[in-house]
Design a protein around this motif. Structure first.
Motif, mmCIF file in Angstrom:
data_model
loop_
_atom_site.group_PDB
_atom_site.id
_atom_site.type_symbol
_atom_site.label_atom_id
_atom_site.label_comp_id
_atom_site.label_asym_id
_atom_site.label_seq_id
_atom_site.Cartn_x
_atom_site.Cartn_y
_atom_site.Cartn_z
ATOM 1 N N TRP A 1 30.240 65.822 41.099
ATOM 2 C CA TRP A 1 28.465 65.919 42.116
ATOM 3 C C TRP A 1 29.022 66.350 43.571
ATOM 4 O O TRP A 1 28.054 67.167 44.122
ATOM 5 N N LEU A 2 30.418 66.430 43.928
ATOM 6 C CA LEU A 2 30.648 67.500 44.705
ATOM 7 C C LEU A 2 30.179 68.924 44.902
ATOM 8 O O LEU A 2 30.761 69.714 45.990
ATOM 9 N N GLY A 3 30.596 69.697 43.066
ATOM 10 C CA GLY A 3 30.570 71.168 43.283
ATOM 11 C C GLY A 3 32.356 71.350 42.890
ATOM 12 O O GLY A 3 32.110 71.958 42.348
ATOM 13 N N GLY A 4 32.825 69.922 42.655
ATOM 14 C CA GLY A 4 34.465 70.418 42.297
ATOM 15 C C GLY A 4 34.396 70.658 41.113
ATOM 16 O O GLY A 4 33.585 70.623 39.483
ATOM 17 N N LYS A 5 35.669 71.675 40.130
ATOM 18 C CA LYS A 5 35.383 71.743 39.116
ATOM 19 C C LYS A 5 36.879 71.358 38.096
ATOM 20 O O LYS A 5 36.664 71.316 36.786
ATOM 21 N N GLY B 1 20.024 61.504 43.018
ATOM 22 C CA GLY B 1 20.304 60.588 44.559
ATOM 23 C C GLY B 1 21.403 61.005 45.076
ATOM 24 O O GLY B 1 21.735 60.409 45.910
ATOM 25 N N ILE B 2 22.147 60.428 43.576
ATOM 26 C CA ILE B 2 23.518 60.075 43.571
ATOM 27 C C ILE B 2 24.493 61.537 44.459
ATOM 28 O O ILE B 2 25.179 61.528 44.698
ATOM 29 N N VAL B 3 24.058 63.052 44.112
ATOM 30 C CA VAL B 3 24.486 63.305 44.248
ATOM 31 C C VAL B 3 23.841 64.088 46.046
ATOM 32 O O VAL B 3 25.327 64.088 46.930
ATOM 33 N N THR B 4 23.342 62.803 47.058
ATOM 34 C CA THR B 4 23.148 62.827 48.142
ATOM 35 C C THR B 4 23.436 61.982 48.731
ATOM 36 O O THR B 4 24.306 61.843 49.454
ATOM 37 N N ILE B 5 24.136 60.679 48.150
ATOM 38 C CA ILE B 5 25.125 59.701 47.742
ATOM 39 C C ILE B 5 26.499 60.127 48.265
ATOM 40 O O ILE B 5 26.977 60.118 49.167
ATOM 41 N N ALA B 6 26.915 60.908 46.991
ATOM 42 C CA ALA B 6 28.217 61.560 47.148
ATOM 43 C C ALA B 6 28.149 62.581 48.236
ATOM 44 O O ALA B 6 29.768 62.374 49.225
ATOM 45 N N ARG B 7 27.670 63.293 48.870
ATOM 46 C CA ARG B 7 27.948 64.291 50.272
ATOM 47 C C ARG B 7 27.484 63.788 51.438
ATOM 48 O O ARG B 7 28.981 63.994 51.989
ATOM 49 N N LEU C 1 39.276 49.828 60.814
ATOM 50 C CA LEU C 1 39.186 50.009 59.532
ATOM 51 C C LEU C 1 38.091 50.730 58.909
ATOM 52 O O LEU C 1 36.536 50.686 60.056
ATOM 53 N N SER C 2 38.112 51.735 57.916
ATOM 54 C CA SER C 2 36.408 52.532 57.730
ATOM 55 C C SER C 2 35.938 51.832 56.588
ATOM 56 O O SER C 2 37.418 52.389 54.912
ATOM 57 N N VAL C 3 34.864 51.494 55.843
ATOM 58 C CA VAL C 3 34.712 50.902 54.782
ATOM 59 C C VAL C 3 33.326 51.880 54.476
ATOM 60 O O VAL C 3 32.153 51.789 55.094
ATOM 61 N N ASN C 4 32.814 52.021 53.903
ATOM 62 C CA ASN C 4 31.663 53.052 52.437
ATOM 63 C C ASN C 4 31.715 52.400 51.392
ATOM 64 O O ASN C 4 32.301 52.817 50.846
ATOM 65 N N ASP C 5 30.795 51.693 50.543
ATOM 66 C CA ASP C 5 30.403 51.551 49.557
ATOM 67 C C ASP C 5 28.554 51.602 49.076
ATOM 68 O O ASP C 5 27.789 51.026 49.897
ATOM 69 N N GLY C 6 28.540 52.021 47.640
ATOM 70 C CA GLY C 6 27.708 51.795 47.035
ATOM 71 C C GLY C 6 27.066 50.125 47.524
ATOM 72 O O GLY C 6 27.100 49.451 47.533
ATOM 73 N N ALA D 1 18.532 66.076 61.650
ATOM 74 C CA ALA D 1 16.835 65.899 61.396
ATOM 75 C C ALA D 1 16.950 64.403 61.392
ATOM 76 O O ALA D 1 17.789 63.262 61.058
ATOM 77 N N ALA D 2 16.233 63.935 61.530
ATOM 78 C CA ALA D 2 16.033 62.077 61.394
ATOM 79 C C ALA D 2 16.898 61.683 59.496
ATOM 80 O O ALA D 2 16.618 61.977 59.247
ATOM 81 N N PRO D 3 17.559 60.662 60.047
ATOM 82 C CA PRO D 3 18.513 60.628 58.711
ATOM 83 C C PRO D 3 17.483 59.326 57.669
ATOM 84 O O PRO D 3 16.605 58.952 57.928
ATOM 85 N N GLU D 4 18.057 60.049 56.258
ATOM 86 C CA GLU D 4 17.151 59.454 54.828
ATOM 87 C C GLU D 4 18.018 57.808 54.703
ATOM 88 O O GLU D 4 19.089 58.129 54.745
ATOM 89 N N ILE D 5 17.712 57.095 54.507
ATOM 90 C CA ILE D 5 18.027 55.953 54.516
ATOM 91 C C ILE D 5 18.528 55.555 52.622
ATOM 92 O O ILE D 5 17.868 55.757 52.283
ATOM 93 N N ILE D 6 19.513 55.946 52.303
ATOM 94 C CA ILE D 6 20.803 55.654 51.190
ATOM 95 C C ILE D 6 20.896 54.303 50.715
ATOM 96 O O ILE D 6 21.505 53.727 51.959
ATOM 97 N N ALA D 7 21.348 54.448 49.463
ATOM 98 C CA ALA D 7 22.094 53.203 49.037
ATOM 99 C C ALA D 7 23.427 52.758 49.314
ATOM 100 O O ALA D 7 24.138 53.184 48.403
#
Length: 283
Positions: free
Chosen positions: A42-46, A65-71, A205-210, A268-274
């Motif tokens: 999704w991030l464009g890797g190989k 929208g998962i690509v947007t979430i990944a990036r 502590l830095s945490v982020n998750d779906g 730009a104003a951020p899009e709220i994502i899950a």
């Protein structure tokens, strides 16, 4: 299980009839999609296989929208690291569940600001291990190391990381899109607590998750992925994600959609994502 895998790896690597490439191929299961390789796709890797591309395409067919979430997740992590090094003065990072190397890895961002920063990466995926050499190019003033361990074994992580990091000094613990692989919420909280208990006052502590409860299409796509035979990833509510920071001092703006966490000036104003996350300091 981790110890058994490590022993098997060592047997393969020390067998004169087995090349390192053959050892890697024997250890990697290319018949089942893997989250780290799909994320890389999704991030464009190989660094992925057809089975990962198929799973990734099936996911995006339901939820593009998962690509947007990944990036956005990667951008959130970059901004976290920049804050920690440039504003909080952190010079040590423990990055658990690092995944496959991509652009702007933790050590690249941190050492780009402070070359003397020390980073320990932790993952248990054999493909990540095969690419660990890509993570080990540290600035000469600092250090970068890799640990083959599972997030569910915090004692092993801490014991091995102590060979590179000085746990008497403030350290940033990064858990980016990894706690979702721990199905039981109480167990996930216990892991965070155990890791943070080992770090001194002034650590972060830095945490982020779906996140669940934001986008039903995302949830349907994730449920379908979990039924595919891949290692499940469990979405949590924003309230559940927030509990990982209990007892810590959240940095403004708190636990928010990752796009809302200190966006770049003039953007730009951020899009709220899950995908929600935050950063907090240990008192």
């Amino acid at each position: 299980m981790i110890h058994a895998m490590a022993e098997r790896w060592m047997r393969l690597m020390t067998d004169p009839a087995t090349t390192p490439e053959e050892a890697i191929r024997q250890k990697i299961d290319t018949s089942v999609p893997h989250s780290a390789r799909i994320w890389n796709y999704w991030l464009g890797g190989k660094d992925n296989y057809p089975v990962d591309e198929q799973a990734g395409d099936a996911y995006t067919a339901v939820f593009p929208g998962i690509v947007t979430i990944a990036r956005s997740s990667r951008a959130f992590l970059r901004r976290n690291i920049t804050y920690l090094v440039a504003e909080a003065g952190i010079r040590q990072f423990l990055d658990v569940g690092t995944g496959l190397p991509t652009a702007q890895n933790t050590h690249e961002v941190a050492q780009g600001i402070a070359p003397g920063t020390r980073i320990v990466y932790v993952d248990n995926d054999p493909m990540v291990l095969a690419h660990a050499r890509a993570l080990l190019y540290s600035a000469p003033e600092g250090a970068t190391a890799y640990i083959d361990a599972d997030v569910t074994d915090p004692d092993r992580i801490l014991a091995t990381a102590a060979e590179t990091l000085d746990f008497s000094r403030p350290t940033a613990l990064i858990l980016s899109n990894i706690l979702g692989h721990v199905a039981d919420h109480d167990q996930a909280r216990s892991i965070v607590t155990r890791l943070m208990d080992a770090l001194p006052s002034g650590s972060y502590l830095s945490v982020n998750d779906g996140s669940r409860g934001i986008d039903p299409v995302f949830e349907r796509a994730q449920d379908g992925y979990n039924d595919s035979g891949a290692v499940p990833y469990n979405l949590r509510t924003v309230e559940e994600i927030t509990t990982f920071f209990d007892g810590l001092d959240l940095i403004e703006p708190g636990v928010v959609s990752v796009t809302e966490w200190r966006p770049e000036p003039g953007s730009a104003a951020p899009e709220i994502i899950a995908e929600h996350g935050g950063l907090a300091r240990k008192p």
